[in-house]
Design a protein around this motif. Structure first.
Motif, PDB file in Angstrom:
ATOM      1  N   SER A  22       0.840  -1.211   0.000  1.00 32.56           N
ATOM      2  CA  SER A  22       0.000   0.000   0.000  1.00 32.56           C
ATOM      3  C   SER A  22       0.862   1.243   0.000  1.00 32.56           C
ATOM      4  O   SER A  22       1.988   1.246   0.511  1.00 32.56           O
ATOM      5  CB  SER A  22      -0.944   0.028   1.211  1.00 32.56           C
ATOM      6  OG  SER A  22      -0.225   0.212   2.415  1.00 32.56           O
ATOM      7  N   LYS A  73       3.111   7.011  -7.003  1.00 30.68           N
ATOM      8  CA  LYS A  73       3.187   5.712  -7.676  1.00 30.68           C
ATOM      9  C   LYS A  73       3.805   5.827  -9.070  1.00 30.68           C
ATOM     10  O   LYS A  73       4.542   4.940  -9.513  1.00 30.68           O
ATOM     11  CB  LYS A  73       1.793   5.093  -7.765  1.00 30.68           C
ATOM     12  CG  LYS A  73       1.191   4.694  -6.426  1.00 30.68           C
ATOM     13  CD  LYS A  73      -0.226   4.159  -6.594  1.00 30.68           C
ATOM     14  CE  LYS A  73      -0.835   3.754  -5.272  1.00 30.68           C
ATOM     15  NZ  LYS A  73      -2.234   3.267  -5.432  1.00 30.68           N
ATOM     16  N   TYR A  91       0.064   5.665   0.341  1.00 36.27           N
ATOM     17  CA  TYR A  91      -0.922   6.743   0.442  1.00 36.27           C
ATOM     18  C   TYR A  91      -0.232   8.069   0.721  1.00 36.27           C
ATOM     19  O   TYR A  91       0.907   8.115   1.195  1.00 36.27           O
ATOM     20  CB  TYR A  91      -1.958   6.471   1.534  1.00 36.27           C
ATOM     21  CG  TYR A  91      -1.523   6.893   2.922  1.00 36.27           C
ATOM     22  CD1 TYR A  91      -1.781   8.179   3.395  1.00 36.27           C
ATOM     23  CD2 TYR A  91      -0.828   6.019   3.745  1.00 36.27           C
ATOM     24  CE1 TYR A  91      -1.357   8.572   4.658  1.00 36.27           C
ATOM     25  CE2 TYR A  91      -0.415   6.392   5.006  1.00 36.27           C
ATOM     26  CZ  TYR A  91      -0.679   7.681   5.452  1.00 36.27           C
ATOM     27  OH  TYR A  91      -0.255   8.072   6.699  1.00 36.27           O
ATOM     28  N   VAL A  92      -0.925   9.159   0.432  1.00 29.79           N
ATOM     29  CA  VAL A  92      -0.448  10.505   0.727  1.00 29.79           C
ATOM     30  C   VAL A  92      -1.524  11.241   1.505  1.00 29.79           C
ATOM     31  O   VAL A  92      -2.706  11.195   1.146  1.00 29.79           O
ATOM     32  CB  VAL A  92      -0.117  11.287  -0.561  1.00 29.79           C
ATOM     33  CG1 VAL A  92       0.145  12.756  -0.251  1.00 29.79           C
ATOM     34  CG2 VAL A  92       1.091  10.676  -1.260  1.00 29.79           C
ATOM     35  N   ASP A  93      -1.125  11.911   2.579  1.00 29.22           N
ATOM     36  CA  ASP A  93      -2.009  12.789   3.341  1.00 29.22           C
ATOM     37  C   ASP A  93      -1.393  14.182   3.324  1.00 29.22           C
ATOM     38  O   ASP A  93      -0.303  14.392   3.850  1.00 29.22           O
ATOM     39  CB  ASP A  93      -2.135  12.286   4.785  1.00 29.22           C
ATOM     40  CG  ASP A  93      -3.125  13.106   5.608  1.00 29.22           C
ATOM     41  OD1 ASP A  93      -3.612  14.134   5.106  1.00 29.22           O
ATOM     42  OD2 ASP A  93      -3.403  12.717   6.761  1.00 29.22           O
ATOM     43  N   ASP A 125      -5.622  14.394  -2.506  1.00 33.42           N
ATOM     44  CA  ASP A 125      -4.715  13.363  -2.018  1.00 33.42           C
ATOM     45  C   ASP A 125      -4.691  12.132  -2.922  1.00 33.42           C
ATOM     46  O   ASP A 125      -3.657  11.459  -3.031  1.00 33.42           O
ATOM     47  CB  ASP A 125      -5.088  12.964  -0.588  1.00 33.42           C
ATOM     48  CG  ASP A 125      -4.728  14.040   0.425  1.00 33.42           C
ATOM     49  OD1 ASP A 125      -4.077  15.025   0.027  1.00 33.42           O
ATOM     50  OD2 ASP A 125      -5.086  13.893   1.614  1.00 33.42           O
ATOM     51  N   ASP A 126      -5.799  11.838  -3.565  1.00 38.00           N
ATOM     52  CA  ASP A 126      -5.817  10.707  -4.492  1.00 38.00           C
ATOM     53  C   ASP A 126      -4.845  10.949  -5.651  1.00 38.00           C
ATOM     54  O   ASP A 126      -4.100  10.047  -6.049  1.00 38.00           O
ATOM     55  CB  ASP A 126      -7.232  10.489  -5.050  1.00 38.00           C
ATOM     56  CG  ASP A 126      -8.166   9.896  -4.019  1.00 38.00           C
ATOM     57  OD1 ASP A 126      -7.673   9.372  -3.000  1.00 38.00           O
ATOM     58  OD2 ASP A 126      -9.399   9.949  -4.227  1.00 38.00           O
ATOM     59  N   THR A 172      -1.267  10.753  -4.421  1.00 38.46           N
ATOM     60  CA  THR A 172      -0.875   9.352  -4.261  1.00 38.46           C
ATOM     61  C   THR A 172      -0.504   8.739  -5.606  1.00 38.46           C
ATOM     62  O   THR A 172       0.482   7.999  -5.715  1.00 38.46           O
ATOM     63  CB  THR A 172      -2.021   8.550  -3.612  1.00 38.46           C
ATOM     64  OG1 THR A 172      -2.309   9.105  -2.317  1.00 38.46           O
ATOM     65  CG2 THR A 172      -1.645   7.086  -3.448  1.00 38.46           C
ATOM     66  N   GLU A 173      -1.269   9.058  -6.628  1.00 40.89           N
ATOM     67  CA  GLU A 173      -0.961   8.550  -7.965  1.00 40.89           C
ATOM     68  C   GLU A 173       0.378   9.083  -8.464  1.00 40.89           C
ATOM     69  O   GLU A 173       1.138   8.367  -9.130  1.00 40.89           O
ATOM     70  CB  GLU A 173      -2.081   8.930  -8.944  1.00 40.89           C
ATOM     71  CG  GLU A 173      -3.373   8.151  -8.733  1.00 40.89           C
ATOM     72  CD  GLU A 173      -3.159   6.652  -8.792  1.00 40.89           C
ATOM     73  OE1 GLU A 173      -2.489   6.183  -9.752  1.00 40.89           O
ATOM     74  OE2 GLU A 173      -3.637   5.943  -7.893  1.00 40.89           O
TER      75      GLU A 173
END
Length: 391
Positions: free
Chosen positions: A318, A339, A320-322, A331-332, A335-336
């Protein structure tokens, strides 16, 4: 909205930091002879005894006892009256090789077993678990202000001892800074706390006067303090007995001092004494590298990157970014971007940051992040221009 937020630091003579420095010095000694060394070295210090244990697989041949004694002497524990002393402390060494069951997953990942020919798929994560990287634009180091100031005070405290300016100081010491935040931004310092070990024949009044003049004043910007700022110097009134004589030490116990001072999550894994196949260390460094470059590029004012791994598998389970609602993108999307732009497989991290080199002993005190006094690859800002184009 007002908040008081606090971070601490410790000097190199703190018993836990003694252990961290020995663990990382042993790691560097092995890496300098064999860059593929697998090291997980733990140290316990109590009174005048050291216990060195863990797992090491290497072609190198290191005099572990001498490395430990050299570190203790460099720290400053070289007088018998300190109780813990480099020449006469007892050192017990119990080291084994890395478990073949662990090596099986690290040397030959699940992806490699599935016939992947990508060289970065070869190495699997050395353990399961999660790691976090953090950055904030509130200081030039992209670190929380209370932690940076605590580290600088601790380093200055050691400096005036080592150069003889305050020769009555002894190696153990702690610093702590409390900052008032208004609407998420640091405004002023509420409290400065320093506890320092000292010789028997010096008065508390002298210690307080000297530390105000020679430690606090050179480090703390006058614009950050006012008439209400509290200064606490050796608040118990006496700190003669220190180091492992007063309190046992253990590798990896100062994980918040080492990282972000409590401003970010922590996966629980310590750093010192571990080679880069352990993602507790290497992936944490990579997460900081990502977070710092993203904040410096203007993608967010502060940002946390979280990554999790499974032992024996190269790719994270996993990511994630906050951005704490400070991101210019949601944030989505952030997160991309992580990646898409950063390879978080252990072999790729080791290659990107050059983590087979013996660079770790210098991180064992005064924090692993935000360091301007040493050249650390995960502190580079070499992806900023590329990331700016994504805004």
């Amino acid at each position: 909205m007002k908040k008081l937020l606090t971070s601490e630091s410790v000097t190199q003579g703190h018993p836990d930091k003694v252990c961290d420095q020995i663990s990382d010095a042993i790691l560097d000694a092995y890496l300098s002879q064999d860059e593929n060394s697998r090291v997980a070295c733990e140290v316990v210090a109590s009174y005048n005894t050291l216990f060195i244990t863990g797992e090491i697989t290497s072609k190198g041949n290191v005099d572990v006892e001498q490395v430990a004694r050299d570190v203790i002497a460099k720290i400053g524990y070289n007088k018998k009256e300190y109780g813990f002393e480099s020449k006469n402390c007892e050192i017990i060494i119990k080291l084994n090789e890395q478990s073949p069951d662990i090596a099986l997953g690290v040397d030959n990942s699940q992806e490699a077993k599935g016939h992947s020919t990508d060289p970065y798929d070869k190495i699997g994560a050395g353990d399961q678990g999660m790691v976090f990287g953090y950055a904030t634009d509130e200081t030039e180091e992209y670190m929380p202000m209370p932690l940076i100031l605590s580290h600088k005070l601790a380093k200055k405290l050691a400096e005036v001892r080592e150069n003889g300016e305050l020769s009555y100081l002894r190696p153990d010491g702690k610093t702590q800074v409390t900052v008032e935040y208004v609407d998420g931004k640091p405004k002023k310092i509420e409290t400065i706390l320093i506890s320092t070990q000292h010789d028997e024949d010096v008065t508390l009044e002298t210690i307080r006067k000297d530390l105000m003049e020679k430690v606090i004043a050179p480090i703390i910007d006058k614009s950050l303090v006012d008439e209400n700022t509290k200064y606490l110097v050796n608040p118990t009134g006496r700190f003669v007995i220190g180091g492992p004589v007063s309190d046992s030490g253990l590798t990896g116990r100062k994980i918040i001092v080492d990282t972000y001072g409590g401003f970010s999550r922590h996966g629980g894994g310590a750093y010192s004494g571990k080679d880069a196949s352990k993602v507790d260390r290497s992936a944490s460094y990579m997460a900081r590298y990502i977070a710092k470059n993203m904040v410096a590029a203007g993608l967010a004012k502060k940002l946390e990157v979280g990554v999790a791994y499974s032992i024996g598998i190269a790719k994270p389970v996993s990511i994630y970014v906050d951005s704490y609602e400070t991101g210019v993108l949601d944030d989505d999307r952030l997160t991309e971007i992580v990646k898409e732009k950063f390879d978080l497989r252990p072999a790729a991290i080791i290659d990107t940051l050059g983590l087979k080199k013996p660079i770790f002993a210098q991180t064992a005190v005064y924090g692993h992040y935000g360091r301007c006094d040493v050249n650390l690859p995960w502190e580079r800002l070499d992806r900023v221009e590329e990331l700016k184009k994504l805004i």
